[in-house]
Motif scaffolding. Sequence first.
Motif, short mmCIF file in Angstrom:
data_model
loop_
_atom_site.label_atom_id
_atom_site.label_comp_id
_atom_site.label_asym_id
_atom_site.label_seq_id
_atom_site.Cartn_x
_atom_site.Cartn_y
_atom_site.Cartn_z
N MET A 68 2.83 -5.99 -52.52
CA MET A 68 3.13 -4.96 -53.51
C MET A 68 3.44 -5.57 -54.87
N MET A 69 3.22 -4.79 -55.89
CA MET A 69 3.54 -5.23 -57.25
C MET A 69 5.05 -5.41 -57.39
N GLU A 124 -5.70 -16.02 -48.92
CA GLU A 124 -6.59 -15.09 -48.23
C GLU A 124 -6.84 -13.81 -49.04
N VAL A 125 -5.80 -13.27 -49.64
CA VAL A 125 -5.87 -11.95 -50.27
C VAL A 125 -6.10 -12.01 -51.78
N GLU A 126 -5.65 -13.07 -52.42
CA GLU A 126 -5.72 -13.22 -53.87
C GLU A 126 -5.07 -12.06 -54.62
N PRO A 127 -3.79 -11.78 -54.34
CA PRO A 127 -3.10 -10.69 -55.04
C PRO A 127 -2.73 -11.12 -56.45
N PRO A 128 -2.51 -10.16 -57.34
CA PRO A 128 -2.01 -10.52 -58.66
C PRO A 128 -0.60 -11.09 -58.51
N PRO A 130 3.21 -12.04 -60.05
CA PRO A 130 3.93 -12.22 -58.78
C PRO A 130 3.75 -10.99 -57.90
N PHE A 131 4.24 -11.08 -56.67
CA PHE A 131 4.11 -9.95 -55.75
C PHE A 131 5.23 -9.99 -54.71
N HIS A 132 5.54 -8.80 -54.19
CA HIS A 132 6.42 -8.68 -53.02
C HIS A 132 5.52 -8.83 -51.80
N LEU A 133 6.01 -9.49 -50.77
CA LEU A 133 5.25 -9.62 -49.53
C LEU A 133 6.15 -9.25 -48.37
N PHE A 134 5.65 -8.35 -47.53
CA PHE A 134 6.38 -7.89 -46.35
C PHE A 134 5.52 -8.11 -45.11
N ARG A 135 6.11 -8.66 -44.06
CA ARG A 135 5.47 -8.67 -42.74
C ARG A 135 6.09 -7.49 -42.00
#
Length: 169
Positions: A68-69, A124-128, A130-135
């Motif tokens: 997520m942004m 793998e994803v190449e997100p913009p 910074p980003f939040h990451l949740f599993r």
Amino acid sequence: MSTHTDGRRDAGVTWGAFAAADPDLARTVQERFAAYTHHVLATLRKDGSPRTTGLEVRFLDGELWFGMMPGSMKALDLRRDPRFSLQANPGEGTTMGGGDARIAGRAVEVPEDDSETRARYAEEVEPPEPFHLFRTEVTEVVRTSVEDEKYLVVQVWRPGAPVRTLRRT
């Protein structure tokens, strides 16, 4: 009884653990999510009311991931209360080819100092940035479909139990 990744009991399991428990349902649900890019995430606002928003999801390395942004309301919701429900995009029209799929559970944020996990995801994803990451920790998977143009079939999976299938006319 399932165990949370940090040792708590009565919580969810990884996507990989669910897939090992019921590979057919897991494959069907994952294919349903792969059919479209954007899906609907439901979170809980500060006052407890629901919030729905669009989200792209990834199934990688036996996990279901949400990126997520920074500062997004859905990320702030999940930080405060990790419970979520994720609805697969139903597609165009009313046929819902492949059925309807929903996943519920808890989202656990990957801390910024877990650079290895974040780097694997970003590669793998190449997100913009910074980003939040949740599993995620899956607590329920539901697939609803129509069989023989006659029956509504609802398959429900929860950790520690076999799939329960209901058929309605």
